[in-house]
Design a protein around this motif. Structure first.
Motif, PDB file in Angstrom:
ATOM      1  N   LEU A  83     -81.984 -45.185-204.930  1.00 27.02           N
ATOM      2  CA  LEU A  83     -81.277 -44.544-203.815  1.00 27.02           C
ATOM      3  C   LEU A  83     -80.747 -45.576-202.831  1.00 27.02           C
ATOM      4  CD1 LEU A  83     -83.527 -41.457-202.993  1.00 27.02           C
ATOM      5  CD2 LEU A  83     -81.098 -41.376-203.586  1.00 27.02           C
ATOM      6  N   LEU A  84     -81.562 -46.580-202.540  1.00 26.32           N
ATOM      7  CA  LEU A  84     -81.178 -47.604-201.572  1.00 26.32           C
ATOM      8  C   LEU A  84     -79.936 -48.366-202.039  1.00 26.32           C
ATOM      9  CD1 LEU A  84     -81.877 -49.188-198.978  1.00 26.32           C
ATOM     10  CD2 LEU A  84     -83.284 -50.688-200.409  1.00 26.32           C
ATOM     11  N   VAL A  85     -79.951 -48.825-203.263  1.00 25.39           N
ATOM     12  CA  VAL A  85     -78.831 -49.618-203.762  1.00 25.39           C
ATOM     13  C   VAL A  85     -77.573 -48.761-203.942  1.00 25.39           C
ATOM     14  CG1 VAL A  85     -78.008 -51.067-205.649  1.00 25.39           C
ATOM     15  CG2 VAL A  85     -80.376 -51.274-204.858  1.00 25.39           C
ATOM     16  N   ASN A  86     -77.748 -47.535-204.409  1.00 25.44           N
ATOM     17  CA  ASN A  86     -76.582 -46.679-204.658  1.00 25.44           C
ATOM     18  C   ASN A  86     -75.837 -46.308-203.386  1.00 25.44           C
ATOM     19  OD1 ASN A  86     -76.977 -46.715-207.382  1.00 25.44           O
ATOM     20  ND2 ASN A  86     -77.503 -44.555-207.593  1.00 25.44           N
ATOM     21  N   GLN A  87     -76.528 -46.341-202.244  1.00 27.21           N
ATOM     22  CA  GLN A  87     -75.846 -46.011-200.996  1.00 27.21           C
ATOM     23  C   GLN A  87     -74.690 -46.958-200.715  1.00 27.21           C
ATOM     24  OE1 GLN A  87     -76.613 -43.063-199.612  1.00 27.21           O
ATOM     25  NE2 GLN A  87     -78.044 -43.105-201.337  1.00 27.21           N
ATOM     26  N   THR A  88     -74.812 -48.200-201.184  1.00 27.09           N
ATOM     27  CA  THR A  88     -73.736 -49.172-200.981  1.00 27.09           C
ATOM     28  C   THR A  88     -72.453 -48.700-201.652  1.00 27.09           C
ATOM     29  OG1 THR A  88     -75.347 -50.979-200.921  1.00 27.09           O
ATOM     30  CG2 THR A  88     -73.051 -51.573-201.324  1.00 27.09           C
ATOM     31  N   LEU A  89     -72.576 -48.200-202.891  1.00 24.63           N
ATOM     32  CA  LEU A  89     -71.395 -47.737-203.614  1.00 24.63           C
ATOM     33  C   LEU A  89     -70.825 -46.472-202.994  1.00 24.63           C
ATOM     34  CD1 LEU A  89     -72.919 -49.668-205.630  1.00 24.63           C
ATOM     35  CD2 LEU A  89     -71.731 -48.414-207.435  1.00 24.63           C
ATOM     36  N   TYR A  90     -71.693 -45.580-202.542  1.00 25.89           N
ATOM     37  CA  TYR A  90     -71.203 -44.371-201.864  1.00 25.89           C
ATOM     38  C   TYR A  90     -70.431 -44.759-200.605  1.00 25.89           C
ATOM     39  CZ  TYR A  90     -74.378 -41.541-204.763  1.00 25.89           C
ATOM     40  OH  TYR A  90     -75.025 -40.931-205.804  1.00 25.89           O
ATOM     41  N   ALA A  91     -70.980 -45.704-199.844  1.00 25.84           N
ATOM     42  CA  ALA A  91     -70.346 -46.113-198.591  1.00 25.84           C
ATOM     43  C   ALA A  91     -69.001 -46.778-198.833  1.00 25.84           C
ATOM     44  CB  ALA A  91     -71.266 -47.063-197.819  1.00 25.84           C
ATOM     45  N   GLN A  92     -68.820 -47.370-200.008  1.00 25.53           N
ATOM     46  CA  GLN A  92     -67.554 -48.020-200.343  1.00 25.53           C
ATOM     47  C   GLN A  92     -66.502 -47.033-200.831  1.00 25.53           C
ATOM     48  OE1 GLN A  92     -68.878 -50.927-203.187  1.00 25.53           O
ATOM     49  NE2 GLN A  92     -69.455 -52.425-201.622  1.00 25.53           N
ATOM     50  N   GLY A  93     -66.832 -45.756-200.837  1.00 24.29           N
ATOM     51  CA  GLY A  93     -65.851 -44.739-201.179  1.00 24.29           C
ATOM     52  C   GLY A  93     -65.744 -44.442-202.662  1.00 24.29           C
ATOM     53  N   LEU A  94     -66.868 -44.547-203.383  1.00 24.29           N
ATOM     54  CA  LEU A  94     -66.839 -44.345-204.828  1.00 24.29           C
ATOM     55  C   LEU A  94     -66.294 -42.973-205.209  1.00 24.29           C
ATOM     56  CD1 LEU A  94     -67.502 -45.209-207.711  1.00 24.29           C
ATOM     57  CD2 LEU A  94     -69.848 -44.405-207.339  1.00 24.29           C
ATOM     58  N   HIS A  95     -66.705 -41.932-204.508  1.00 29.61           N
ATOM     59  CA  HIS A  95     -66.267 -40.589-204.887  1.00 29.61           C
ATOM     60  C   HIS A  95     -64.743 -40.455-204.784  1.00 29.61           C
ATOM     61  CE1 HIS A  95     -66.069 -36.274-205.397  1.00 29.61           C
ATOM     62  NE2 HIS A  95     -65.389 -36.174-204.272  1.00 29.61           N
ATOM     63  N   ALA A  96     -64.170 -40.941-203.690  1.00 29.87           N
ATOM     64  CA  ALA A  96     -62.716 -40.841-203.521  1.00 29.87           C
ATOM     65  C   ALA A  96     -61.978 -41.628-204.600  1.00 29.87           C
ATOM     66  CB  ALA A  96     -62.318 -41.348-202.135  1.00 29.87           C
ATOM     67  N   THR A  97     -62.514 -42.801-204.952  1.00 33.85           N
ATOM     68  CA  THR A  97     -61.889 -43.608-205.990  1.00 33.85           C
ATOM     69  C   THR A  97     -61.950 -42.901-207.336  1.00 33.85           C
ATOM     70  OG1 THR A  97     -62.623 -45.573-204.795  1.00 33.85           O
ATOM     71  CG2 THR A  97     -61.824 -45.905-207.023  1.00 33.85           C
ATOM     72  N   GLN A  98     -63.037 -42.195-207.608  1.00 30.63           N
ATOM     73  CA  GLN A  98     -63.163 -41.466-208.870  1.00 30.63           C
ATOM     74  C   GLN A  98     -62.186 -40.296-208.948  1.00 30.63           C
ATOM     75  OE1 GLN A  98     -67.390 -40.636-209.136  1.00 30.63           O
ATOM     76  NE2 GLN A  98     -67.755 -42.535-210.255  1.00 30.63           N
ATOM     77  N   VAL A  99     -61.932 -39.657-207.835  1.00 33.27           N
ATOM     78  CA  VAL A  99     -60.915 -38.601-207.826  1.00 33.27           C
ATOM     79  C   VAL A  99     -59.562 -39.198-208.234  1.00 33.27           C
ATOM     80  CG1 VAL A  99     -59.609 -36.992-206.381  1.00 33.27           C
ATOM     81  CG2 VAL A  99     -62.097 -37.140-206.146  1.00 33.27           C
ATOM     82  N   LEU A 100     -59.214 -40.341-207.642  1.00 34.13           N
ATOM     83  CA  LEU A 100     -57.959 -41.002-207.997  1.00 34.13           C
ATOM     84  C   LEU A 100     -57.949 -41.424-209.466  1.00 34.13           C
ATOM     85  CD1 LEU A 100     -57.226 -43.306-204.929  1.00 34.13           C
ATOM     86  CD2 LEU A 100     -55.955 -41.282-205.627  1.00 34.13           C
ATOM     87  N   GLY A 101     -59.055 -42.027-209.923  1.00 34.74           N
ATOM     88  CA  GLY A 101     -59.119 -42.495-211.300  1.00 34.74           C
ATOM     89  C   GLY A 101     -58.928 -41.362-212.291  1.00 34.74           C
TER      90      GLY A 101
END
Length: 305
Positions: free
Chosen positions: A241-259
């Protein structure tokens, strides 16, 4: 496709072992495979006896991507998805085929509804509370990399091939994790060319945690699994959970929508339609050979110029 299971599941020594099991098709991704993968991940996540998950593939390689022999040659006209989705839904093969007809009108939201469900299934590995180790042998290309990169740790045989050749035509990585895993510049280096890495190169680039010789892949993977399995489940969950928060904070979900939307666009450009037409006329394998031949890396090669 048979109605039998295409993902095997076993728990042993605190490890849930999830194995893609379509070896005769290079573990090609289908609606059924994605659904079974997601169900197995949930089963392992809820099992108190499981500390860590292992994702691997049966047969000559980990995964050759989507079963495009089905979808590129026939644009989804097979009956593979008919029992898995309501008639008229975005997963209905007839709907998929009609939405890829170059003489019709492409509805990007129907396409997104279909592909986003695949991305959601792959991301079950990322969202799983427990660590996921992915063992890669032979080949891991195209959509297969979505599963591998959604895992937490990759152990890749030094002679394996991993990459996203559909970046050349007819594809965009829906889970959009390349930049997060190897950095923006190296992600661009691969996606601008569709080039692939060997396992040894994947280790050098920081994509793999280890790249043993192929005969030692299983042994080295088991050693890593055993070490992780000693750690209490609650500690493992906290660290992930701790490490994954970094990717969430970098906007992973929005990038996946675009991808995922971009993936639909790549299949509906002039070049995308031409590739699909070539696959329908000559077969998908021949279309891929023609795509990759100018780059000099058809088949298992990781040549990069």
């Amino acid at each position: 496709m048979s109605s039998g299971a295409v993902v095997a599941y076993e728990v042993r020594d605190r490890v849930a072992r999830i194995t893609l099991d379509r070896p005769e098709r290079g573990n090609g991704i289908t609606i059924q495979l994605v659904g079974e993968l997601e169900a197995c991940v949930e089963r392992a996540d809820l099992d108190p006896a499981v500390h860590v998950l292992l994702l691997s593939g049966n047969g000559p390689g980990f995964c050759g991507g989507y079963d495009l022999v089905e979808s590129a040659e026939g644009m989804g006209r097979s009956a593979a998805g008919e029992q898995l989705a309501p008639s008229g839904s975005p997963l209905d093969p007839a709907v998929i085929a009609a939405n890829h007809d170059p003489h019709g009108t492409w509805d990007p939201l129907v396409d997104y509804a279909m592909m986003s469900r695949n991305a959601r299934g792959f991301m079950s590995l990322f969202h799983c509370g427990k660590p996921v180790v992915c063992s890669v042998h032979g080949f891991c290309v195209a959509g297969g990399t979505d599963m591998a990169l959604c895992s937490d740790l990759l152990v890749i045989a030094e002679d394996a091939k991993i990459g996203y050749p559909p970046a050349r035509v007819w594809g965009s990585p829906t889970t959009a994790l390349w930049a997060h895993r190897i950095g923006a510049q190296r992600a661009k280096r691969l996606l601008f060319t569709g080039d692939s890495l060997s396992g040894a190169e994947a280790l050098e680039w920081g994509l793999a945690i280890e790249a043993p010789p192929a005969p030692a892949l299983r042994e080295r993977t088991e050693i890593l699994l055993a070490r992780i399995a000693q750690t209490p489940v609650n500690q493992l969950m906290l660290m992930k959970l701790l490490v994954n928060q970094t990717l969430y904070a970098q906007g992973l979900h929005a990038t996946q929508v675009l991808g995922t939307i971009f993936d639909g666009i790549t299949r509906h450009t002039a070049e995308g339609y031409a590739f699909q037409q070539r696959a329908a006329e000559r077969g998908f394998r021949e279309a891929v050979r023609e795509r990759d031949e100018p780059y000099g890396d058809a088949g298992r090669s990781t040549f990069k110029g």
